[in-house]
Design a protein around this motif. Structure first.
Motif, short mmCIF file in Angstrom:
data_model
loop_
_atom_site.label_atom_id
_atom_site.label_comp_id
_atom_site.label_asym_id
_atom_site.label_seq_id
_atom_site.Cartn_x
_atom_site.Cartn_y
_atom_site.Cartn_z
N ALA A 114 0.83 -1.21 0.00
CA ALA A 114 0.00 0.00 0.00
C ALA A 114 0.86 1.26 0.00
O ALA A 114 0.52 2.26 -0.66
CB ALA A 114 -0.93 -0.01 1.21
N GLU A 115 1.97 1.23 0.72
CA GLU A 115 2.86 2.39 0.75
C GLU A 115 3.51 2.62 -0.61
O GLU A 115 3.62 3.76 -1.07
CB GLU A 115 3.93 2.21 1.82
N LEU A 116 3.94 1.55 -1.25
CA LEU A 116 4.53 1.70 -2.57
C LEU A 116 3.49 2.18 -3.58
O LEU A 116 3.80 2.98 -4.47
CB LEU A 116 5.15 0.38 -3.03
N GLN A 117 2.26 1.72 -3.46
CA GLN A 117 1.20 2.20 -4.33
C GLN A 117 0.93 3.68 -4.09
O GLN A 117 0.64 4.43 -5.02
CB GLN A 117 -0.06 1.36 -4.10
N ARG A 118 1.03 4.09 -2.84
CA ARG A 118 0.87 5.51 -2.50
C ARG A 118 1.96 6.33 -3.17
O ARG A 118 1.70 7.41 -3.73
CB ARG A 118 0.96 5.67 -0.98
N LEU A 119 3.19 5.85 -3.15
CA LEU A 119 4.29 6.56 -3.79
C LEU A 119 4.13 6.59 -5.30
O LEU A 119 4.43 7.60 -5.95
CB LEU A 119 5.62 5.93 -3.40
N ARG A 120 3.63 5.49 -5.85
CA ARG A 120 3.38 5.47 -7.29
C ARG A 120 2.32 6.51 -7.66
O ARG A 120 2.47 7.24 -8.66
CB ARG A 120 2.94 4.07 -7.75
N ALA A 121 1.27 6.60 -6.87
CA ALA A 121 0.22 7.57 -7.13
C ALA A 121 0.74 9.00 -7.00
O ALA A 121 0.23 9.93 -7.64
CB ALA A 121 -0.94 7.35 -6.17
N SER A 122 1.78 9.19 -6.18
CA SER A 122 2.37 10.52 -5.99
C SER A 122 3.37 10.88 -7.08
O SER A 122 3.83 12.02 -7.13
CB SER A 122 3.06 10.59 -4.62
N GLY A 123 3.72 9.90 -7.93
CA GLY A 123 4.58 10.21 -9.07
C GLY A 123 5.87 9.43 -9.16
O GLY A 123 6.63 9.62 -10.12
N LEU A 124 6.16 8.54 -8.18
CA LEU A 124 7.39 7.74 -8.26
C LEU A 124 7.19 6.67 -9.33
O LEU A 124 6.30 5.83 -9.22
CB LEU A 124 7.69 7.10 -6.91
#
Length: 290
Positions: A114-124
């Motif tokens: 979920a944290e990595l998905q959050r970072l992906r959604a933020s642009g990573l």
């Protein structure tokens, strides 16, 4: 923009804006690596990072299309801090299409899906990760701080989160003794992950590192050019893909690039050709410029 010490980035990030988010490496125990030996690890304040991003906007306007966030293993930062930085960068640079950073399995495992998905959604969009070897004995010898199984688990997690994964393999890091195991186990791990990019590097000793000292003492034997090419061939022969294999570094004796599995025959043919070239025609690069 402010930088502390020498700032390293992958060759593929040559055109990226470099914004230093961390100083040094939180692991900094790899026996072959000398990049961060002169730095004490710390995380820069978010406000300072955002100030540097704003300075970059003042300097470059809307012309920034990719950003790489050094130093080593910036993924260790708290997820909400990273998300704040990524989202701020996205607001400043409307043409931004890629944001990337280093992240080894030791620190990727601290992030939930979920944290990595959050970072992906933020642009990573991409993680650069130094696997170096899929052989657990080699990984222990060079003190990478994770196992092959952990790399498989966390590499898959990065991909499941929707990010690209760029894995690095260090040809010759097993020495003569474990050359075959290093090649075969690395292929096994890469096949299990199927990273978007597999990037080859060839080990060259660095002064004032533990492994560099072992080389000087004669306790670790570097692969000669043909042995390194044979190791590379064994690796490539056993890779299934899909993904792109790239030899994009001055350290390598063989320059092979292509899509797996489609371009594997051509890459193997090139490696076979190089095995018929005299070893006198190959030179090792100066470690100062690696």
């Amino acid at each position: 923009m402010r930088y502390e010490g020498i700032v390293y980035r992958p060759p593929s990030e040559a055109d990226s804006l470099l914004i230093q988010a961390t100083i040094g490496c939180p692991h900094n125990r790899c026996t072959f690596c000398g990049m961060y030996r002169d730095k004490k690890f710390k995380i820069r304040p978010v406000a300072d990072i955002k100030e540097d991003l704003k300075s970059a906007q003042d300097l470059y306007g809307n012309n920034v299309e990719s950003i790489f966030f050094p130093d080593g293993n910036t993924i260790i930062m708290k997820t909400e801090q990273l998300a704040e930085i990524l989202e701020y960068a996205g607001q400043l640079f409307p043409r931004l299409s890629r944001m990337t950073m280093y992240g080894s399995a030791k620190f990727l495992k601290l992030k939930t899906l979920a944290e990595l998905q959050r970072l992906r959604a933020s642009g990573l969009t991409r993680i650069h990760s130094g696997l170096e070897s899929g052989d657990d004995i080699v990984l222990a010898n060079i003190q990478k701080g994770f196992t092959a199984a952990e790399m498989i688990e966390n590499g898959r997690k990065v991909k499941e989160a929707g990010m690209e994964l760029s894995e690095y393999i260090l040809i010759g890091i097993g020495g003569h003794e474990r050359s075959q195991e290093h090649a075969l186990e690395s292929a096994r791990v890469l096949n299990a992950i199927a990273p978007d990019f597999t990037r080859l590097r060839t080990y060259n000793p660095v002064e004032e590192t533990p492994l560099g000292e072992e080389c000087q003492k004669g306790n670790f034997r570097l692969l000669n050019p043909h042995a390194a090419i044979r190791e590379t061939r064994l690796l490539v022969e056993n890779l299934r893909g899909p993904g792109r294999l790239m030899s994009d570094h001055i350290s390598n004796f063989a320059w092979i690039n292509g899509e797996l599995p489609a371009d594997k025959p051509a890459m193997l043919a090139e490696l076979d050709r190089l095995l018929n070239v005299s070893e006198d025609n190959f030179t090792r690069p100066d470690p100062r410029y690696l």
